[in-house]
Design a protein around this motif. Structure first.
Motif: not given
Lengths: 800, 348
Positions: A507, A510-515, A559, A563, A571-575, A596, B102, B104
């Motif tokens: 996070a 700069g990454m957003r956590e997804v579930t 995802a 989006n 986008l930058a997503l992680f789980e 990303r 970005n 987070g």
């Protein structure tokens, strides 16, 4: 379970109001889900009589009625086709509000004729679906009285949730018993003549010409039946129809209605056959594979061995404990019947019901356990049939044996305090249990508790404790706070704490956590399942959620797609979550994955936005791993799973084990996933990183800072273009681990001035000694070793 | 006019004329430099008669001081002017946005699990984890849910195909299976909480085929229902941050607890706004928040613990449910959609 207040009061003598009853039900574990009480709302609507109904002079479809409301004659214009003189109707006087639409009745002129009120339809009052005509009340309705009582609409409906252990409350009588035990009144009699076995056997005037045998006990343990001749079937009396309708059951015919009514009263299912349609005697047996039956729900069922049927000489006539057969069911013309009251095994009934997917009231009760007190209900049903349909009773036929033995257990009174933490007096305990139908025998500190037949759920001391607790009131048990000084407050093992930490690390990058779901479409899973056994659900909710994910990446990419479709493409997503490489515990493990796409950040006015590349996700993977290992110990390899771009990806390895992959998604996979962007991905297999040590010392290695001048030197090497920079850097590092403090790569160049097939690699080396200032000779010595090492390792030469 | 007076006037004029630091420095060189006018005059002092040398020398020195001072002060003025001019130049639009970075975020499910764990940590609980593809024993049998128990239908279970021996694995329907594994491996007393993914094959506006639970377990010698009430009341009050939130326990049924209870908390709707706790007039409605109870002795027996020696309580909380209540998230399904606008709004 639905019932009405008046139905409850058939069995419970009580002054308690609806509110109190509702609160008590919930407090004793019969959770009230809904109460529909329309008494207040419908109170202003009164019974009126239509005296005259004349054609409206100005409108074909309207009538002008003279209506007696008990105190005056009103003129009311009405559009209902059934408005006619002589009927009793539901009147909304001027000023009354119609509940379904909020319309307030006013004195008005309809096509020039004055109208002082409204005659209501069932639909308008929300008591039925008939919107075509006005309500016609029974003749005995009293003009001027509230109308609701004459259609049963003044009877509040109560719906409660029954937990699976409380089959005894699937009949109104059981609910009344629980309420009485909770002190809300007195339980009335069930109104049974006898349950003495011999007396029951002697009841009747002739021998039944149909007999019964049981072949598959204990799936059916007891069956009592009788022939009743010369009954008159037909519509049920008004009270019975109304009662069934009040809980949403459709009246069918008197005989069927009676069995449904007894089911609702006592939780006791039964069945009546048209004796004229039975061939020979009845036998309760296992079904044969492939046997068929047309059931009363208008469906045909193909039966399997192990299911219980009641059969005559021609074949199955009912599925035991679940549903009757259509061909032998009662009809309006039925005159001779055979009544079945039997005990079917809970588990066998549940299994059959589940296999055939039949949800009947009978199944629902048998699988929760029906009271063994069969004789009582057999007699009650017989009497009600005689009362409503007449008939001549045969003596009963029986098969199997009634479980006469009453279960009992020794209950230690001390266990109340032990389990509940509160002292409840012996008197109170005994009062609670007795009122629930338990019989008690004094054994000193113990009670011998005899369990009533309707409580198959009660088997151990804890069950008795619960009975006492729920009548004592859970709210009356004193609350005790836990001692907070126990344990070290460290809820997380080092391993789990790390998972929290890496989420924070990502996070922070700069990454957003997804579930996302643990399952995905098989066709997506297959793309990510190199050397992995896919685990597939037998009963997925849809084909898109059929396969346990072998990687989180497809979900993250999905995802990204959704989006991007909304216009969000940087986008930058992680789980951090589970993946499944098999179904054993070892093959399920947690990974940290991320993707990303697009720009490295949003557009701004400071210049062009750099596109994300492989090195962003490499950095992500390193950030995760830095929580586990020294990043310097990681080696980069090119052996990656097939879903990565072979040229633009890598693995981070500890020794021979890859602990992470990073790189661009393989273009062919991207195409299959229908994503039109370059997707940068990483996956860190955190379980392959060394397990964090639980009690590692927090102290770091001693820091020794040199006070002597550091010097930097640049070198540019000409190497083959295939040479990997990691090899160059490592060969330089090796020259002198004491003096070389840092090696930085600052340029890689191909093009003008560099011959074809080669590249120029420029590095910057910082030298510093711990004990002295370095002199030219030192630096020259290091420099020539650097040049020699690089040449030896990579064939590179210093650029002139 | 004496020569010196004239010189002073010239110097003053030159200083006044110097409009920048460079020309001012030229003035300094011209007058005060080694071969400047005043220095040259100094050099001629030797040729003057002694009487005159003394006064002219003093005058020259004074002049030199005056000029130097005038240059200094002009220099200061010019520097200030230059700085002011530079500052005038160097104005930027600071209302412009900063460089894009970005942002987070942590998913609300992670956040809520974190919060819940912290609360139970203070009461001495530790976190345990276990596999999500489970076997029948750990998910059902050990928890006193035998085959064909009606309770199995309460759990709409995802199954995997049968293996050669007729066994089929399943996706755990609760995290109680983790407790079974932990109890088998370790010795009581236990205080554990098990957060994690759970699965039921059900999907509509209020059901998701995957959701999260935290199940807790406290087994010791003398843990009774009063402790259960205390522990969970503390949890609810701390988690929602409302001291006076009304709670109640009412009888329920779970195969693995006896007695069993459901815990309700008070809420009100004021002007259409949902709020936990009591209304202004003290009234409120109830909503179910979690299930709990005293661990059924069969469960303890199934993991080799003598229920004569040990007893305790267990509970289970739906993470999404309490996250929705605390953070005002309306739709369960949105948790799993990965919509960045949602993640930004509800993330941490």
């Amino acid at each position: 379970m639905k019932f009405t207040l008046s139905w409850l009061k058939e069995y419970l003598e009580t002054d308690a109001n609806l509110d109190k009853i509702s609160q008590t039900l919930t407090a004793i574990g019969l959770e009230v889900e809904e109460i529909i009480d329309r008494r207040e709302e419908l109170a202003p609507f009164t019974v009126a009589e239509v005296l005259e109904a004349e054609q409206h002079p100005n409108a074909d479809r309207l009538r002008v009625c003279k209506v007696n409301n008990g105190s005056e004659i009103l003129q009311i214009v009405c559009g209902a086709p059934n408005a006619r003189a002589g009927i009793k109707v539901a009147l909304a006087s001027v000023g009354v509000e119609i509940p379904t639409n909020g319309l307030k009745i006013k004195k008005s002129k309809i096509r020039d004729i004055e109208s002082c009120g409204m005659l209501c339809s069932a639909d308008e009052l929300g008591i039925g679906s008939d919107a075509a005509g006005i309500i016609e009340l029974p003749e005995d309705a009293v003009v001027g009285q509230p109308f609701a009582s004459f259609v049963g609409a003044d009877d509040p409906l109560i719906e409660i949730a029954i937990t699976p252990n409380r089959g005894d409350c699937l009949g109104v009588y059981g609910i009344a018993r629980d309420l009485a035990a909770a002190g809300l009144g007195t339980l009335k009699s069930e109104g049974v003549t006898t349950e003495e076995f011999q007396e029951v056997l002697d009841d009747g005037t002739f021998a039944s010409d149909i007999t019964v045998s049981i072949e598959n006990a204990p799936k059916c343990s007891f069956f009592i039946g009788r022939t009743i001749k010369n009954v008159k079937n037909g519509e049920s009396p008004e009270w019975l129809k109304r009662r069934l309708e009040s809980v949403g059951l459709r009246p069918i015919s008197a005989l069927v209605d009676i069995t449904n009514y007894i089911t609702m009263c006592f939780g006791r299912p039964s069945h009546v056959y048209d004796a004229g349609k039975l061939t020979g005697n009845l036998v309760v047996r296992d079904a044969k594979d492939g046997e068929e039956i047309a059931a009363l729900d208008d469906k045909n069922y193909s039966l399997k061995e192990g299911m219980t049927v009641i059969a005559d000489d021609k074949g199955p006539v009912a599925i035991g404990g679940i549903i009757g057969g259509a061909e032998t069911g009662c009809e309006a013309e039925t005159t001779d019947i055979f009544l079945e009251v039997a005990l079917f095994d809970a588990i066998a009934t549940a299994q059959t019901g589940r296999l055939l997917q039949i949800d009947s009231d009978a199944r629902y009760r048998f699988e929760r356990g029906v009271a063994a007190s069969t004789l009582k209900h057999f007699m009650t049903i017989t009497r009600l049939i005689n009362e409503i349909c007449g008939g001549d009773n045969s003596t009963p036929v029986v098969a199997g044996s009634i479980p006469m033995e009453r279960r009992s257990l020794e209950f230690d009174l001390g266990s109340i305090k032990q389990k509940l933490g509160v002292d409840i007096t012996r008197e109170e305990v005994e009062k609670f249990l007795t009122s629930l139908g338990f019989e008690l025998e004094d054994k000193g500190d113990q009670l011998l508790v005899k369990i009533p037949s309707w409580r198959p759920d009660v088997a151990i001391a804890e069950d008795i404790v619960e009975e006492v607790a729920r009548l004592y009131g859970y709210d009356n048990i004193p609350t005790v706070m836990l001692d907070k000084n126990i344990g070290d407050g460290q809820a997380l093992s080092a391993e789990i704490a790390k998972l929290y930490q890496i989420k924070q690390s990502l996070a922070a990058r700069g990454m957003r956590e997804v579930t996302s779901y643990s399952f995905m479409p098989r066709k997506h899973a297959e793309l990510f399942a190199e050397d992995v056994t896919l685990v597939e659900l037998a009963n997925p909710i849809s084909q898109d959620l059929s396969t346990m994910r072998p990687s989180i990446l497809p979900n993250l990419i999905a995802a990204i797609s959704s989006n991007a479709a909304r216009g969000y493409a940087d986008l930058a997503l992680f789980e951090v979550g589970p993946i499944f490489h098999g179904d054993t515990p070892d093959a399920q493990f947690r990974v940290a994955s991320g993707v990303r796409v697009g720009g490295a950040h949003a557009k701004d006015h400071y210049g062009d936005v750099r596109k994300v590349d492989v090195f962003d996700v490499k950095a992500d993977a390193l950030a995760v791993l830095s929580d586990y290992v020294k990043v310097d110990n990681l080696r980069v390899s090119r052996e990656v799973p097939s879903y990565y771009h072979p040229g633009r990806s890598g693995a981070l390895c500890l020794g021979k084990n890859a602990v992470a992959y990073f790189g661009e998604l393989h273009p062919a996979v991207a195409k299959q996933l229908d994503i039109g962007m370059d997707v940068m991905c990483f996956e860190v297999y955190v379980h392959k990183a060394p397990a964090p040590k639980a009690k590692k010392s927090a102290a770091r290695a001693k820091l020794e800072l040199s006070n002597y001048q550091a010097v930097a030197r640049d070198f540019a090497f000409l190497v083959d273009e295939k040479t990997e920079v990691a090899d160059i850097l490592a060969s330089v590092q090796k020259v002198d681990r004491n003096l070389i403090r840092e090696v930085l790569l600052f340029d890689v160049y191909q093009g003008k001035g560099v011959e074809e097939g080669k590249k120029s690699v420029a590095i910057n080396i910082t030298l510093q000694a711990q004990d002295r200032t370095l002199v030219d000779a030192d630096i020259e010595a290091i420099a020539s070793k650097v040049i020699a090492n690089v040449e030896k390792a990579t064939g590179g030469v210093l650029r002139g | 006019m004496s020569e010196l007076t004239q010189l002073r006037d010239e110097a003053q004029a030159a200083i006044a004329q110097a409009s920048d630091l460079q020309s001012l420095d030229q003035v300094r060189v011209n007058f005060l430099g080694k071969s400047g006018v005043i220095s040259s005059k100094m050099k001629t002092l030797g040729s003057l008669p002694p009487e005159e040398r003394k006064t002219v020398g003093a005058d020259l020195n004074r002049l030199k001081g005056e000029v130097a001072k005038a240059i200094e002060s002009s220099k200061a003025a010019l520097e200030l002017a230059a700085l002011n001019a530079r500052l005038q130049e160097e104005v930027i639009d600071v209302t412009a946005p900063v460089r894009a970075e970005n942002e987070g975020s942590i998913h609300p499910i992670s956040q809520v699990i974190d919060e819940v764990v912290a609360i139970f940590a203070k009461q001495g609980f530790v976190v345990e984890q276990g596999p999500e593809i489970e076997d029948d024993f750990h998910n059902f049998t050990a928890l006193n849910i035998p085959e064909s128990h009606p309770a199995r239908q309460m759990h709409d279970t995802f199954y995997f195909p049968e293996d050669d021996e007729g066994n089929r694995k399943l996706l755990r329907t609760h995290t109680s299976s983790v407790q079974i594994r932990a109890m088998k491996d370790k010795k009581p007393p236990f205080r554990m909480i098990c957060p994690g993914r759970t699965y039921r094959c059900d999907s509509d506006i209020t059901h998701s085929p995957m959701f999260h639970q935290i199940e807790g377990l406290f087994i010791d010698k003398n843990i009774h229902m009063g402790h259960l009430k205390g522990c969970l009341t503390e949890f609810v009050q701390t988690f929602f941050g409302i001291d006076e939130v009304p709670v109640r326990f009412r009888p329920s049924f779970f195969p693995f607890t006896e007695p069993s209870a459901e815990m309700d908390i008070g809420y009100v709707r004021e002007k259409g706004e949902f709020k936990l706790g009591k209304g202004k007039d003290g009234s409120h409605d109830w909503m179910e928040i979690l299930g709990c109870g005293m661990v059924h002795p069969n469960v303890l027996k199934n993991v080799g613990i003598d229920p004569e020696d040990y007893q305790g309580f267990a509970f289970g909380v739906g993470i999404e449910r309490i996250a929705m209540l605390k953070y005002g998230i309306a739709d369960l399904r949105t948790f799993f959609e990965g919509d960045v606008r949602w993640l930004k709004h509800y993330g941490f």
